[in-house]
Scaffold this active site. Structure first.
Site, mmCIF file in Angstrom:
data_model
loop_
_atom_site.group_PDB
_atom_site.id
_atom_site.type_symbol
_atom_site.label_atom_id
_atom_site.label_comp_id
_atom_site.label_asym_id
_atom_site.label_seq_id
_atom_site.Cartn_x
_atom_site.Cartn_y
_atom_site.Cartn_z
ATOM 1 N N GLU A 85 1.178 -1.154 0.373
ATOM 2 C CA GLU A 85 0.004 -0.042 0.316
ATOM 3 C C GLU A 85 1.203 1.288 0.526
ATOM 4 O OE1 GLU A 85 -2.159 0.326 3.592
ATOM 5 O OE2 GLU A 85 -1.841 -1.712 3.737
ATOM 6 N N CYS A 98 3.772 8.593 0.402
ATOM 7 C CA CYS A 98 4.038 7.518 1.859
ATOM 8 C C CYS A 98 3.974 6.233 0.636
ATOM 9 C CB CYS A 98 3.221 7.492 2.497
ATOM 10 S SG CYS A 98 4.185 6.287 4.243
ATOM 11 N N CYS A 105 6.864 -6.806 6.820
ATOM 12 C CA CYS A 105 7.569 -6.604 8.064
ATOM 13 C C CYS A 105 7.615 -7.882 9.030
ATOM 14 C CB CYS A 105 6.816 -5.499 8.212
ATOM 15 S SG CYS A 105 8.280 -4.782 9.365
ATOM 16 N N CYS A 109 6.572 -4.394 15.999
ATOM 17 C CA CYS A 109 6.363 -3.378 16.917
ATOM 18 C C CYS A 109 4.873 -3.419 16.869
ATOM 19 C CB CYS A 109 6.015 -2.201 16.208
ATOM 20 S SG CYS A 109 7.867 -1.663 15.623
ATOM 21 N N CYS A 112 1.426 -2.135 15.062
ATOM 22 C CA CYS A 112 1.404 -1.832 13.969
ATOM 23 C C CYS A 112 1.359 -3.467 12.693
ATOM 24 C CB CYS A 112 3.047 -1.342 13.377
ATOM 25 S SG CYS A 112 3.399 -1.296 11.608
ATOM 26 N N CYS A 326 -0.772 2.070 8.793
ATOM 27 C CA CYS A 326 0.381 0.924 8.280
ATOM 28 C C CYS A 326 0.059 -0.195 8.232
ATOM 29 C CB CYS A 326 1.686 1.063 9.437
ATOM 30 S SG CYS A 326 3.184 2.654 8.752
HETATM 31 N N1 SAH Z 1 9.553 0.477 9.536
HETATM 32 C C1 SAH Z 1 9.413 1.894 10.115
HETATM 33 C C2 SAH Z 1 9.296 2.515 9.121
HETATM 34 C C3 SAH Z 1 6.888 2.186 8.621
HETATM 35 S S1 SAH Z 1 6.197 2.980 10.518
HETATM 36 C C4 SAH Z 1 9.942 2.672 11.043
HETATM 37 O O1 SAH Z 1 9.565 1.756 11.601
HETATM 38 O O2 SAH Z 1 10.218 3.368 11.174
HETATM 39 C C5 SAH Z 1 6.448 4.559 10.001
HETATM 40 C C6 SAH Z 1 5.986 5.181 11.299
HETATM 41 O O3 SAH Z 1 4.825 5.073 11.395
HETATM 42 C C7 SAH Z 1 6.780 4.313 12.374
HETATM 43 O O4 SAH Z 1 6.909 5.704 12.893
HETATM 44 C C8 SAH Z 1 5.788 3.747 12.875
HETATM 45 O O5 SAH Z 1 6.168 3.117 14.229
HETATM 46 C C9 SAH Z 1 4.492 4.281 12.660
HETATM 47 N N2 SAH Z 1 3.008 3.600 13.358
HETATM 48 C C10 SAH Z 1 2.913 1.926 12.422
HETATM 49 N N3 SAH Z 1 2.039 1.740 12.714
HETATM 50 C C11 SAH Z 1 1.058 2.760 13.211
HETATM 51 C C12 SAH Z 1 -0.021 3.421 14.569
HETATM 52 N N4 SAH Z 1 -0.579 2.474 14.645
HETATM 53 N N5 SAH Z 1 -0.405 4.094 15.024
HETATM 54 C C13 SAH Z 1 0.170 4.713 14.966
HETATM 55 N N6 SAH Z 1 2.107 5.421 14.409
HETATM 56 C C14 SAH Z 1 2.086 3.884 13.938
#
Ligand code: SAH
Length: 346
Positions: A85, A98, A105, A109, A112, A326
């Site tokens: 996406e 974006c 991935c 996290c 996420c 994300c």
């Molecule tokens: N892997 C990379 C880039 C992708 S995520 C990273 O970790 O930075 C882009 C951003 O969105 C990251 O800061 C991630 O922690 C955040 N993110 C992911 N899921 C989220 C959610 N449900 N709510 C808020 N931020 C989120």
């Protein structure tokens, strides 16, 4: 291929040197959808190219347009049907896309959605570019900013990321300025240093999300490998090498990382690095029970940081009415597919 690589290829194919420039221009400036559209190339060359170097195209599987702010979210299928996406956003300073850097991935996290189905594969440089090019073709808009903040950990797909950035900033291609590109990482320390050494000098954002190693480990598995102290060293190294201050991303999660103490810890980390902080009220993911603090609490958290002299902004919430977070769109699609195509065991 970079332009010099394309020049070599054309030479090997017995073509005059200027053909490389023509092809590069069609691909990266005119955003041709295929070789067939490259009308100033001989037909025979176009078919030879298609045979030897199949053109990467992505197909639109789903497109959601926010009625609130015009944000557009795209679900693309790659040539092998892998789903990815990408998001188109309008800002005062220009249009931003974006993109995703991987299919799925493996960073895990907790908050996420991109990580729920694990890592399928890395994206090729052409597959990263094509997300931007296809959005430019569909919307007819100029894209001035790119953030690598979609699904995937860009520094976990390092070589492809670097090649992608090299092509994106090529003055004979889209010619995006380095400062209008942001790469976001969960903090792969050795790769952050490699990235600094390359001198590409794009903006780097670090997904921090917690200010003690102990707490960070509860929401980000990568914190078991690299400590916050190591992360801060890598950030100052990035600044030293590139002259770019790192931004900290901090997803605010109610009752997890939004206390007074968290704000103080965050200021203590950001202060010495002069890091800008981007607060993102966590976007709830169905599979997880994280909630974001209410708007007032978010503003108060911001105020606390400002009072400690920290430069901070709250990420504008765009596309709240269209699976904004994300990896949500892709994850939902994968789940729907499971329901409509049950396994043999039923
Ligand atoms: N892997 C990379 C880039 C992708 S995520 C990273 O970790 O930075 C882009 C951003 O969105 C990251 O800061 C991630 O922690 C955040 N993110 C992911 N899921 C989220 C959610 N449900 N709510 C808020 N931020 C989120």
């Amino acid at each position: 291929m970079t332009l010099p690589e394309l020049q070599d290829t054309m030479k090997q194919m017995g073509q005059p040197a200027f053909r490389a420039g023509q092809v590069f221009d069609w691909m990266h400036r005119k955003l041709a959808p295929d070789y067939a559209s490259m009308t100033n190339l001989p037909g025979s060359l176009r078919s030879r190219l298609e045979e030897s170097f199949p053109y990467t195209r992505v197909r639109v599987i789903d497109r959601q347009i926010s009625r609130l702010d015009g944000t557009q979210k795209f679900l693309f299928a790659m040539p092998d049907d892998a789903l990815v996406e990408s998001v188109f956003m309008r800002y005062k300073f220009g249009n931003s896309v974006c993109i995703s850097s991987q299919v799925g991935c493996r960073m895990g996290c907790r908050f996420c959605a991109s990580t729920l189905d694990g890592l399928v594969r890395n994206l090729a440089p052409s597959e990263m570019l094509e997300q931007i090019y296809e959005i430019a073709r569909i919307t007819g808009e100029k894209i001035s900013h790119v953030v690598v903040m979609g699904t995937g950990e860009p520094l976990d797909n390092f070589d492809s990321l670097v090649r992608f950035l090299t092509l994106l900033t090529d003055e004979k291609g889209m010619n995006l300025s380095r400062r209008s590109i942001t790469v976001s990482t969960c903090g792969l320390v050795p790769r952050m240093r490699d990235f600094a050494d390359l001198g590409l000098s794009v903006s780097l954002a670090l997904s921090l999300h917690a200010v003690t190693d102990e707490k960070r480990r509860t929401i980000m598995p990568i914190a078991n490998t690299y400590s916050i102290a190591e992360l801060m060293d890598a950030c100052s190294y990035y600044f030293k090498k590139t002259g770019r201050q790192v931004t900290f991303e901090y997803s605010l999660i109610a009752d997890v990382n939004d206390s007074e103490e968290d704000a103080r810890g965050l200021a203590a980390l950001a202060g010495p690095l002069k890091a800008h902080i981007n607060l993102i009220p966590v976007n709830p993911v169905r599979e997880r029970n994280y909630r974001h603090p209410d708007d007032r609490a978010v503003r108060e958290f911001k105020k606390k940081l400002e009072n400690m002299g920290i430069n901070v902004s709250i990420r504008r919430v765009l596309g709240r009415d269209i699976d904004g977070a994300c990896g949500q769109l892709r994850h939902r699609r994968l789940k729907d597919a499971e329901v409509s195509a049950p396994s043999e065991q039923g």
